[in-house]
Design a protein around this motif. Structure first.
Motif, short mmCIF file in Angstrom:
data_model
loop_
_atom_site.label_atom_id
_atom_site.label_comp_id
_atom_site.label_asym_id
_atom_site.label_seq_id
_atom_site.Cartn_x
_atom_site.Cartn_y
_atom_site.Cartn_z
N TYR A 266 0.84 -1.20 0.00
CA TYR A 266 0.00 0.00 0.00
C TYR A 266 0.87 1.24 0.00
CZ TYR A 266 -4.13 -2.79 1.23
OH TYR A 266 -5.18 -3.69 1.23
N LYS A 267 0.42 2.25 -0.74
CA LYS A 267 1.00 3.59 -0.67
C LYS A 267 -0.07 4.48 -0.07
CE LYS A 267 2.96 7.36 -3.40
NZ LYS A 267 3.24 7.89 -4.78
N GLY A 268 0.16 4.90 1.18
CA GLY A 268 -0.90 5.59 1.89
C GLY A 268 -2.03 4.61 2.16
N THR A 269 -3.22 4.92 1.69
CA THR A 269 -4.36 4.00 1.83
C THR A 269 -4.71 3.31 0.52
OG1 THR A 269 -5.88 5.84 1.39
CG2 THR A 269 -5.34 5.39 3.70
N THR A 270 -3.85 3.50 -0.50
CA THR A 270 -4.12 2.96 -1.84
C THR A 270 -3.39 1.65 -2.04
OG1 THR A 270 -4.35 5.20 -2.73
CG2 THR A 270 -4.02 3.42 -4.31
N LEU A 271 -4.15 0.60 -2.41
CA LEU A 271 -3.55 -0.69 -2.71
C LEU A 271 -2.85 -0.62 -4.06
CD1 LEU A 271 -3.17 -3.76 -2.23
CD2 LEU A 271 -5.40 -4.08 -3.35
N LEU A 272 -1.58 -1.01 -4.10
CA LEU A 272 -0.84 -1.04 -5.37
C LEU A 272 -1.18 -2.32 -6.12
CD1 LEU A 272 2.71 0.19 -4.21
CD2 LEU A 272 0.82 1.54 -5.13
N PRO A 273 -1.70 -2.23 -7.33
CA PRO A 273 -2.02 -3.45 -8.09
C PRO A 273 -0.75 -4.23 -8.41
CG PRO A 273 -2.25 -1.51 -9.48
CD PRO A 273 -2.02 -1.00 -8.10
N ALA A 274 -0.87 -5.54 -8.41
CA ALA A 274 0.29 -6.38 -8.70
C ALA A 274 0.84 -6.10 -10.09
CB ALA A 274 -0.08 -7.86 -8.56
N ASP A 275 -0.04 -5.83 -11.03
CA ASP A 275 0.37 -5.47 -12.40
C ASP A 275 -0.18 -4.08 -12.70
OD1 ASP A 275 1.05 -5.23 -15.03
OD2 ASP A 275 -0.05 -7.00 -15.72
N PRO A 276 0.65 -3.03 -12.59
CA PRO A 276 0.15 -1.67 -12.77
C PRO A 276 -0.42 -1.39 -14.16
CG PRO A 276 2.55 -1.70 -12.70
CD PRO A 276 2.09 -3.06 -12.30
N SER A 277 -0.01 -2.19 -15.14
CA SER A 277 -0.48 -1.94 -16.51
C SER A 277 -1.96 -2.28 -16.67
CB SER A 277 0.34 -2.76 -17.51
OG SER A 277 0.16 -4.16 -17.28
N THR A 278 -2.54 -3.02 -15.71
CA THR A 278 -3.95 -3.39 -15.81
C THR A 278 -4.87 -2.36 -15.15
OG1 THR A 278 -3.83 -4.67 -13.74
CG2 THR A 278 -3.34 -5.84 -15.79
N ASN A 279 -4.30 -1.33 -14.55
CA ASN A 279 -5.08 -0.31 -13.86
C ASN A 279 -4.78 1.06 -14.48
OD1 ASN A 279 -6.00 1.66 -11.87
ND2 ASN A 279 -6.15 -0.06 -10.43
#
Length: 308
Positions: free
Chosen positions: A163-176
């Protein structure tokens, strides 16, 4: 009569009564049990080996190390205090630990047959513990930053989230869509979060969370990672300061020489010369005079010079 005998021999071979064609099975292929609780592992076979079948239980852990639980119809010493045999072929654990995670093989054979096995995969359920996180507090722009997270106790192996702050980091950022410009790489199996080249946009509070089916998720304390530019001003200031110190040292030597604080000439102790010297015609005494070695120290153009 001949046809009846042939039919009986065929049925014998088909059902494995000759000890060559048979099956080994288990009714507990994938047991899951909480740590410190008991579990049964079953094993059965279709052949009739008479009174002398060979039955062994082997264990292979997650690292590939192998050993016997049951050998020569007996429980081995390392399991004797918590494992028993029932119905000749089955195992009963009174309690299990995370070290019992792995694959168990029930091997059945006889003197006239090749061994066959049934496989049991045991999963010992251990809830996640608070993970150990490694988060750098200061990183220079355009350099690599690695954040680590590890839970040594959870079983089955936990899944890692960042998590960065309260935001969940997606395992694959290219899908978000919100993370389409992100360049980080996240491994949910090892817990490693890598930024190949950090920017100031990556500054923030980070923490890791671990989870598995055995119990509630756990997280480590958040730590702020700050991305900074290279401090060129500090480097320049350091160089200037060093030059100033060097200039002061040179000026100090020059000033000390000018005021006479440094000796202009030093003379070594007289040492007798090994060579013979004729008497001096001016000495009047006809005696011998030792040759004298001298060391001269003086300044020339503010440089210290030694002359022997």
């Amino acid at each position: 009569m001949g046809r009846l005998v042939s039919l009986l021999l065929f049925l014998c071979a088909a059902t494995g009564l000759d000890g060559k064609g048979f099956d080994v099975t288990t009714t507990t292929p994938t047991p899951k049990v909480k740590e410190n609780e008991g579990v049964d592992m079953t094993c059965s076979f279709t052949a009739d080996f008479g009174s002398d079948p060979r039955i062994e239980w082997r264990f292979v852990d997650s690292k590939g190390s192998a050993g016997y639980v049951m050998f020569d119809k007996k429980i081995t010493d390392s399991y004797a205090n918590r494992v028993t045999i029932y119905s000749n072929t089955n195992l009963r654990f009174s309690k299990v630990t995370s070290k019992d995670n792995g694959v168990y093989y029930c091997d059945v054979s006889s003197a006239s047959s090749t061994p066959k096995s049934a496989k049991v995969v045991l999963t010992v359920l251990v809830p996640p513990s608070v993970p150990n996180c490694g988060i750098p507090q200061t990183v220079t722009t355009n350099t690599r930053a690695t954040l680590t997270c590890h839970d040594p106790n959870g079983s089955p192996p936990p899944t890692y989230s960042w998590y960065k702050g309260t935001t969940l980091l997606p395992a694959d950022p290219s899908t978000n869509v919100a993370f389409k410009n992100a360049t980080y790489k996240l491994d949910t199996k090892t817990g490693m979060l890598v930024f190949p080249s950090v920017t100031k946009m990556d500054t923030g509070e980070y923490y890791c969370e671990v989870s598995n089916e055995a119990g509630p998720s756990q997280r480590c304390k958040s730590v702020k990672m700050e991305v900074r530019d290279i401090n060129t001003g500090g480097i320049v200031a350091g160089v200037i300061f060093g030059l100033l110190l060097l200039g002061l040292l040179i000026f100090g030597l020059w000033f000390a020489n000018k005021k006479g604080y440094l000796p202009l000439k030093t003379e070594s102790n007289k040492q007798s010369s090994a060579a013979y010297k004729p008497p001096s015609v001016y000495g009047g005494g006809g005696g011998e005079e030792d040759d004298v070695s001298k060391i001269h120290l003086y300044f020339k153009n503010n440089i210290v010079i030694f002359i022997l």
